[in-house]
Design a protein around this motif. Sequence first.
Motif, PDB file in Angstrom:
ATOM      1  N   ILE A  10     -22.598  -2.222  26.654  1.00 57.84           N
ATOM      2  CA  ILE A  10     -22.953  -1.798  25.292  1.00 57.84           C
ATOM      3  C   ILE A  10     -24.350  -2.304  24.981  1.00 57.84           C
ATOM      4  O   ILE A  10     -24.618  -3.505  25.062  1.00 57.84           O
ATOM      5  N   LEU A  11     -25.247  -1.367  24.677  1.00 57.03           N
ATOM      6  CA  LEU A  11     -26.585  -1.718  24.196  1.00 57.03           C
ATOM      7  C   LEU A  11     -26.529  -1.672  22.675  1.00 57.03           C
ATOM      8  O   LEU A  11     -26.356  -0.609  22.082  1.00 57.03           O
ATOM      9  N   THR A 206     -36.982   2.906   8.837  1.00 61.53           N
ATOM     10  CA  THR A 206     -37.960   2.859   9.926  1.00 61.53           C
ATOM     11  C   THR A 206     -37.491   1.914  11.028  1.00 61.53           C
ATOM     12  O   THR A 206     -37.525   2.259  12.220  1.00 61.53           O
ATOM     13  N   ASN A 207     -37.035   0.734  10.676  1.00 60.71           N
ATOM     14  CA  ASN A 207     -36.616  -0.263  11.665  1.00 60.71           C
ATOM     15  C   ASN A 207     -35.397   0.185  12.459  1.00 60.71           C
ATOM     16  O   ASN A 207     -35.320  -0.034  13.681  1.00 60.71           O
ATOM     17  N   ARG A 208     -34.414   0.802  11.792  1.00 63.38           N
ATOM     18  CA  ARG A 208     -33.210   1.243  12.488  1.00 63.38           C
ATOM     19  C   ARG A 208     -33.519   2.396  13.438  1.00 63.38           C
ATOM     20  O   ARG A 208     -32.957   2.486  14.521  1.00 63.38           O
ATOM     21  N   GLN A 209     -34.437   3.260  13.019  1.00 61.74           N
ATOM     22  CA  GLN A 209     -34.826   4.352  13.913  1.00 61.74           C
ATOM     23  C   GLN A 209     -35.597   3.819  15.123  1.00 61.74           C
ATOM     24  O   GLN A 209     -35.396   4.274  16.250  1.00 61.74           O
ATOM     25  N   ALA A 210     -36.467   2.839  14.902  1.00 66.38           N
ATOM     26  CA  ALA A 210     -37.231   2.251  16.004  1.00 66.38           C
ATOM     27  C   ALA A 210     -36.291   1.567  17.012  1.00 66.38           C
ATOM     28  O   ALA A 210     -36.502   1.646  18.229  1.00 66.38           O
ATOM     29  N   ALA A 214     -35.698   2.553  21.009  1.00 62.71           N
ATOM     30  CA  ALA A 214     -35.895   1.559  22.075  1.00 62.71           C
ATOM     31  C   ALA A 214     -34.792   1.591  23.124  1.00 62.71           C
ATOM     32  O   ALA A 214     -35.013   1.191  24.273  1.00 62.71           O
ATOM     33  N   ILE A 215     -33.595   2.049  22.741  1.00 63.03           N
ATOM     34  CA  ILE A 215     -32.489   2.030  23.704  1.00 63.03           C
ATOM     35  C   ILE A 215     -32.036   3.415  24.141  1.00 63.03           C
ATOM     36  O   ILE A 215     -31.304   3.535  25.130  1.00 63.03           O
ATOM     37  N   GLU A 297     -25.251  -6.174  25.369  1.00 66.38           N
ATOM     38  CA  GLU A 297     -26.660  -6.564  25.404  1.00 66.38           C
ATOM     39  C   GLU A 297     -27.302  -6.146  24.078  1.00 66.38           C
ATOM     40  O   GLU A 297     -27.393  -4.957  23.780  1.00 66.38           O
ATOM     41  N   GLU A 298     -27.700  -7.129  23.282  1.00 68.87           N
ATOM     42  CA  GLU A 298     -28.350  -6.801  22.008  1.00 68.87           C
ATOM     43  C   GLU A 298     -29.841  -6.599  22.246  1.00 68.87           C
ATOM     44  O   GLU A 298     -30.499  -7.426  22.869  1.00 68.87           O
ATOM     45  N   VAL A 299     -30.365  -5.478  21.749  1.00 65.98           N
ATOM     46  CA  VAL A 299     -31.786  -5.160  21.899  1.00 65.98           C
ATOM     47  C   VAL A 299     -32.425  -5.202  20.508  1.00 65.98           C
ATOM     48  O   VAL A 299     -32.193  -4.318  19.680  1.00 65.98           O
TER      49      VAL A 299
END
Length: 316
Positions: A10-11, A206-210, A214-215, A297-299
């Motif tokens: 899980i990412l 913005t942060n949640r979309q970024a 990223a994953i 794995e937390e990203v």
Amino acid sequence: MIAQKKPLTILLASPRGFCAGVDRAIQIVERALERYGRPVYVRHEIVHNRFVVENLEAQGAIFVDELDEVPDDRPVVFSAHGVPKSVPAEAARRNLLYVDATCPLVSKVHREAERHAQSGRTVILIGHAGHPEVIGTMGQLPPGKVVLVEDVAQAERLTVPDPENLAYATQTTLSVDDTTGIVAALRRRFPSIQGPKMEDICYATTNRQAAVKAIAERCDAMVVIGAPNSSNSMRLVEVAANYGCAKSRLVQRAADMDWDWLGSSRRLGITAGASAPELLVDELIEACRARYDVTVEEVRTTEESVVFKLPRALVA
């Protein structure tokens, strides 16, 4: 012989879940219940999440569509999405005790729209028709002073009486990428159009979309925990699909998960919309653990430290 569980990585996208505006709105309802007793009325869902709404109902909140459902002797809270000016005006006319839980970032858009209108500009609002935030923002100005544009095609067709006196504002929960295209079309067609000094799309969107971007390419599938009427949650599904994870969907909570859909996926991305509590993320991860040999794995793409103050009436 016990069958061995298949591995699943899980990412976990971070930031995810509650933003400062949602956290503040929920606290406002809870503080109002403490201060004024049960019941406290709330006009519309305080945030777009059934789990949150049902939890507040259990504490004594009553959710209604309009003010005429609120008794004269009970307080009412306005939702985080904001309301047209006519709503507090009607509450004042009836001498209702009301608390406004509008997200401060939405209130910022309201003030910008008012300033532009006072300067003689027509305001182009980029947003989704029928969304409570859009209804609230359009309701800050007299009819004809604000025009809704939902996509690039509408921006290309738009006609206005005075092309030299225009400004634009955006719904806070839109996709950053979609908004960029619409703004570019408006700027090309109306070079003198005024925009906000800072982007209207909120930091949390913005942060949640970024974090999803990223994953996305590393995931075989992506689940966004959120409600189907939550704009920011639906945009996260779109962002995941657009950035490399075509197998993306919205799930309200673990009980709604279609495990057959997950199929042979080995890497599952999980995030949550800004109105979904972390408890629902934990619930989905535990449901995965029951079926798979899970590695998490937390990203994390950024840290968030934004906190919004509660209304003075509830702080003592």
